[in-house]
Design an enzyme around this catalytic site. Structure first.
Site, PDB file in Angstrom:
ATOM      1  CB  CYS A  98      -0.904   0.016   1.357  1.00 46.27           C
ATOM      2  SG  CYS A  98      -1.563   1.323   1.659  1.00 46.27           S
ATOM      3  CB  CYS A 102      -5.866   5.819  -2.538  1.00 49.84           C
ATOM      4  SG  CYS A 102      -6.196   4.439  -1.364  1.00 49.84           S
ATOM      5  CB  THR A 189      -4.108   3.744   5.565  1.00 49.33           C
ATOM      6  OG1 THR A 189      -4.981   2.647   5.943  1.00 49.33           O
ATOM      7  CG2 THR A 189      -3.196   3.499   4.437  1.00 49.33           C
ATOM      8  CD  GLU A 256      -2.982   0.702   8.068  1.00 48.83           C
ATOM      9  OE1 GLU A 256      -2.161  -0.492   8.528  1.00 48.83           O
ATOM     10  OE2 GLU A 256      -3.194   0.878   6.820  1.00 48.83           O
ATOM     11  CG  HIS A 291     -11.041   3.685   0.183  1.00 49.46           C
ATOM     12  ND1 HIS A 291     -10.020   4.289  -0.340  1.00 49.46           N
ATOM     13  CD2 HIS A 291     -10.854   3.067   1.314  1.00 49.46           C
ATOM     14  CE1 HIS A 291      -9.136   3.625   0.470  1.00 49.46           C
ATOM     15  NE2 HIS A 291      -9.641   2.968   1.380  1.00 49.46           N
ATOM     16  CE1 TYR A 295      -9.631  -0.765  -0.820  1.00 45.01           C
ATOM     17  CE2 TYR A 295      -8.465  -2.854  -0.275  1.00 45.01           C
ATOM     18  CZ  TYR A 295      -8.849  -1.691   0.227  1.00 45.01           C
ATOM     19  OH  TYR A 295      -8.803  -1.252   1.501  1.00 45.01           O
ATOM     20  CB  CYS A 298      -3.634  -0.599  -4.772  1.00 49.78           C
ATOM     21  SG  CYS A 298      -4.838  -0.930  -3.656  1.00 49.78           S
ATOM     22  CD  GLU A 442      -5.407  -3.013   2.730  1.00 48.20           C
ATOM     23  OE1 GLU A 442      -4.862  -3.612   1.976  1.00 48.20           O
ATOM     24  OE2 GLU A 442      -6.033  -1.884   2.322  1.00 48.20           O
TER      25      GLU A 442
HETATM   26  C1  LIG Z   1      -5.619  -2.290   7.097  1.00 48.93           C
HETATM   27  C2  LIG Z   1      -6.641  -1.212   7.282  1.00 48.93           C
HETATM   28  C3  LIG Z   1      -6.594  -0.091   6.790  1.00 48.93           C
HETATM   29  C4  LIG Z   1      -7.730   0.877   6.910  1.00 48.93           C
HETATM   30  N1  LIG Z   1      -7.589   2.180   6.719  1.00 48.93           N
HETATM   31  C5  LIG Z   1      -8.295   3.146   6.954  1.00 48.93           C
HETATM   32  C6  LIG Z   1      -8.171   4.439   6.586  1.00 48.93           C
HETATM   33  O1  LIG Z   1      -7.346   4.984   6.212  1.00 48.93           O
HETATM   34  N2  LIG Z   1      -9.257   5.456   6.786  1.00 48.93           N
HETATM   35  C7  LIG Z   1     -10.553   4.924   7.455  1.00 48.93           C
HETATM   36  O2  LIG Z   1     -11.246   5.731   7.696  1.00 48.93           O
HETATM   37  N3  LIG Z   1     -10.688   3.716   7.702  1.00 48.93           N
HETATM   38  C8  LIG Z   1      -9.731   2.596   7.320  1.00 48.93           C
HETATM   39  N4  LIG Z   1      -9.841   1.134   7.662  1.00 48.93           N
HETATM   40  C9  LIG Z   1     -11.052   0.939   8.060  1.00 48.93           C
HETATM   41  C10 LIG Z   1     -11.959   0.131   7.561  1.00 48.93           C
HETATM   42  O3  LIG Z   1     -12.937   0.750   6.840  1.00 48.93           O
HETATM   43  C11 LIG Z   1     -12.979  -0.944   8.704  1.00 48.93           C
HETATM   44  O4  LIG Z   1     -11.956  -1.637   9.103  1.00 48.93           O
HETATM   45  C12 LIG Z   1     -14.136  -1.349   8.259  1.00 48.93           C
HETATM   46  O5  LIG Z   1     -15.140  -0.190   7.889  1.00 48.93           O
HETATM   47  C13 LIG Z   1     -14.866  -2.354   9.038  1.00 48.93           C
HETATM   48  O6  LIG Z   1     -14.766  -1.727  10.326  1.00 48.93           O
HETATM   49  P1  LIG Z   1     -14.232  -2.387  11.729  1.00 48.93           P
HETATM   50  O7  LIG Z   1     -12.901  -2.539  11.526  1.00 48.93           O
HETATM   51  O8  LIG Z   1     -14.701  -1.550  12.751  1.00 48.93           O
HETATM   52  O9  LIG Z   1     -15.038  -3.545  11.937  1.00 48.93           O
HETATM   53  P2  LIG Z   1     -16.416  -3.819  12.493  1.00 48.93           P
HETATM   54  O10 LIG Z   1     -17.411  -2.838  12.254  1.00 48.93           O
HETATM   55  O11 LIG Z   1     -16.256  -4.235  13.913  1.00 48.93           O
HETATM   56  O12 LIG Z   1     -17.020  -5.069  11.758  1.00 48.93           O
HETATM   57  C14 LIG Z   1     -16.721  -6.518  11.917  1.00 48.93           C
HETATM   58  C15 LIG Z   1     -17.827  -7.602  11.863  1.00 48.93           C
HETATM   59  O13 LIG Z   1     -18.987  -7.160  12.196  1.00 48.93           O
HETATM   60  C16 LIG Z   1     -19.935  -6.765  11.384  1.00 48.93           C
HETATM   61  N5  LIG Z   1     -20.672  -5.976  11.977  1.00 48.93           N
HETATM   62  C17 LIG Z   1     -20.464  -4.626  12.349  1.00 48.93           C
HETATM   63  N6  LIG Z   1     -21.698  -4.145  12.791  1.00 48.93           N
HETATM   64  C18 LIG Z   1     -22.536  -4.760  12.732  1.00 48.93           C
HETATM   65  C19 LIG Z   1     -24.042  -4.934  13.247  1.00 48.93           C
HETATM   66  N7  LIG Z   1     -24.358  -3.651  13.791  1.00 48.93           N
HETATM   67  N8  LIG Z   1     -24.388  -5.914  13.098  1.00 48.93           N
HETATM   68  C20 LIG Z   1     -24.191  -7.038  12.494  1.00 48.93           C
HETATM   69  N9  LIG Z   1     -22.893  -7.153  12.110  1.00 48.93           N
HETATM   70  C21 LIG Z   1     -21.938  -6.251  12.282  1.00 48.93           C
HETATM   71  C22 LIG Z   1     -19.329  -6.297   9.885  1.00 48.93           C
HETATM   72  O14 LIG Z   1     -20.054  -6.728   8.851  1.00 48.93           O
HETATM   73  C23 LIG Z   1     -17.917  -7.215  10.101  1.00 48.93           C
HETATM   74  O15 LIG Z   1     -18.312  -8.639   9.466  1.00 48.93           O
HETATM   75  C24 LIG Z   1      -8.743   0.520   7.454  1.00 48.93           C
HETATM   76  C25 LIG Z   1      -8.853  -1.003   7.922  1.00 48.93           C
HETATM   77  C26 LIG Z   1      -7.878  -1.925   7.692  1.00 48.93           C
HETATM   78  C27 LIG Z   1      -8.047  -3.188   8.152  1.00 48.93           C
END
Ligand SMILES: Cc1cc2nc3c(=O)[nH]c(=O)nc-3n(C[C@H](O)[C@H](O)[C@H](O)COP(=O)(O)OP(=O)(O)OC[C@H]3O[C@@H](n4cnc5c(N)ncnc54)[C@H](O)[C@@H]3O)c2cc1C
Length: 478
Positions: A98, A102, A189, A256, A291, A295, A298, A442
């Site tokens: 990465c 972006c 990120t 991150e 966003h 994918y 990259c 990721e």
């Molecule tokens: C390497 C990496 C880089 C990233 N970079 C960025 C960045 O630069 N900027 C940024 O803004 N974000 C970034 N993200 C965040 C990314 O968008 C989130 O990880 C993603 O939206 C999921 O949110 P979470 O990790 O909080 O998982 P969660 O929301 O906890 O989700 C975990 C699981 O639970 C499920 N779930 C969540 N809520 C509910 C619900 N109410 N009911 C039932 N199931 C549910 C989801 O579908 C998923 O299967 C990055 C993530 C990663 C891993």
């Protein structure tokens, strides 16, 4: 536009509070854990200054008429959307990971459209403020972290219903000169080596969530901000030499942070949304679609490297000419190119918005990322299959360098006699790095977890029309 070195020098002039392994980091450019991430982001600067990549890496600003780095550009055509994907594939082939820039790019494009639409409905002046800030970003060629994801606490509760109000970023005070915000943004990120962050809401908001409808731009070293740098698979190998890291110059994923916002003051000219809950859902969906488009750029560029590493390992193992190995390599290529097709499709099917900029096709952009959550795992599975078990059991680089043990490693880790054991181990470590834990997580959660795409796919795909197609052919009239 800045060169990679000028970008690195610019980072020395800012002083964010960043912690890693219990200690405050003095300068990200020199720190062994963050340096590879800085190198990767620097590639987005260096390539923009190389005439060979001018077409992909630069664009003409519609705000100033000047040439700018594409990562600071607001898309002005379908060609811009397509070039974004091609640019990302090309950079990913050179970094193998990465390059972080972006997320801010997408946040800026989503904010450009959303501020225009909010002003149209409410007579606010967010769009003009935003254009002024964008001009500053372009003129200084800044790297912007896209800060959408809140820590979210209890996932089944809306922001204003959480036990702790700070679990979603919110306004705690409105002053004459600006707002004060509290909260934290997770998985940020490139935040450690960005100049500023663009904060936006993380979810749709309801009545009562007004304080959570906040979008604004904040320098990474503003008063009240603390960044905690996250760990990655095998990260400590960086402190023990180059070979075992697999990609020592550019690391894994983006590097991150958890970014804590503790009473951060933001002046009004940097506030681009404040209370308009009815625009949060559309804002998030636009950011996510831009966003998710990436994918198939990259991750396909990274897959090009991984497929290359797998093919080399097969040669070094003496299996490359076998038809079953060829079939598995072909499958890897097919999975990667499928993601690329979707990215190009969502770009070519983009539309011009009333704000004047171009936006991707939402349905197809979500298809890109849903494919990625599966295809990258399958590509990695095939890479592991072809490579063999030694990618999981290789000895330490120091044992290779110790004459007592190195002679045995050099002797017994040779496969095809045309290649040395050391070269075979180098490629194996690269493959291990690119197909391991952090990189795969990721692909799964970056830009949203799979369910988030499924929600959008169902919403965007007009199932009623499909029902009508079926009823017409079956002569069913309701
Ligand atoms: C390497 C990496 C880089 C990233 N970079 C960025 C960045 O630069 N900027 C940024 O803004 N974000 C970034 N993200 C965040 C990314 O968008 C989130 O990880 C993603 O939206 C999921 O949110 P979470 O990790 O909080 O998982 P969660 O929301 O906890 O989700 C975990 C699981 O639970 C499920 N779930 C969540 N809520 C509910 C619900 N109410 N009911 C039932 N199931 C549910 C989801 O579908 C998923 O299967 C990055 C993530 C990663 C891993």
């Amino acid at each position: 536009m800045m060169t990679g070195n000028e970008y690195k020098e610019s980072l020395r002039k800012i002083h964010p509070r960043i912690y890693y392994m219990g200690e405050k980091i003095d300068c990200v450019v020199d720190h062994p854990m963050i340096k590879p991430h800085v190198n990767s982001a620097a590639m987005t600067y260096d390539l923009a200054c190389d005439p060979m990549y001018e077409n992909l890496m630069t664009a003409t600003s519609h705000l100033t008429g000047k040439k700018v780095n594409r990562f600071t550009h607001i898309h002005q055509s379908i060609e811009d959307l397509v070039n974004k994907v091609k640019m990302m594939r090309m950079i990913a082939q050179k970094t193998g990971t990465c390059f972080q820039r972006c997320v801010g790019f997408d946040a800026m494009n989503a904010t450009f459209i959303t501020t225009y639409n909010m002003d149209k409905k409410y007579g606010t002046n967010y769009h003009e403020r935003f254009k002024k800030w964008m001009t500053y970003v372009q003129e200084n060629d800044l790297m912007i972290a896209g800060a959408m994801t809140d820590v979210k606490g209890n996932r089944s509760l809306k922001p204003s219903k959480q036990a702790d109000p700070d679990l979603f970023t919110h306004v705690v005070e409105k002053r004459e000169d600006g707002v004060v915000i509290c909260g934290a943004k997770a998985h940020m990120t490139g935040m450690a080596n960005s100049h500023e962050m663009l904060i936006l809401p993380t979810t749709n908001l309801l009545d009562g969530d007004q304080d959570y409808a906040i979008a604004c731009a904040v320098p990474v070293d503003a008063e009240g901000i603390t960044h905690i740098f996250g760990r990655q698979t095998n990260d400590q190998r960086r402190l023990q030499g180059d070979l075992d890291t697999g990609n020592s110059e550019y690391a894994i994923v983006g590097g991150e942070t958890l970014t804590v916002l503790d009473h951060v003051f933001v002046p009004w000219d940097r506030v681009f949304m404040c209370g308009e809950t009815d625009f949060a859902q559309d804002y998030v969906a636009r950011f996510a679609a831009y966003h998710r488009q990436n994918y198939g750029g990259c991750k396909v560029g990274n897959s090009d490297v991984l497929i290359g590493a797998t093919s080399m390992i097969a040669k070094m193992n003496g299996t490359r000419k076998n038809s079953l190995i060829k079939d598995k390599l072909t499958e890897m290529i097919h999975l990667a190119e499928t993601m690329y097709c979707c990215s190009l499709a969502c770009s070519y099917e983009g539309v011009k918005e009333e704000a004047g900029s171009y936006y991707v096709n939402t349905l197809l952009a979500n298809e890109v990322k849903l494919n990625c959550t599966r295809n990258m795992y399958e590509i990695s599975r095939l890479a592991h299959d072809i490579a063999g078990g030694f990618i999981a059991t290789l000895p330490h680089e120091w044992d290779l360098n110790n004459p007592e043990t190195g002679k045995w490693i050099e002797k017994f880790f040779v496969g095809n006699e045309e290649y040395t054991a050391r070269d075979r181990i180098k490629i194996a470590r690269l493959l291990e790095n690119m197909s391991g834990g952090t990189a795969l997580a990721e692909s799964m959660h970056g830009a949203g977890s799979p369910q988030a795409m499924k929600v959008m796919i169902l919403r965007e795909s007009n199932v009623e029309q499909k029902e009508q197609f079926a009823m017409d052919l079956a002569h069913v009239k309701l």
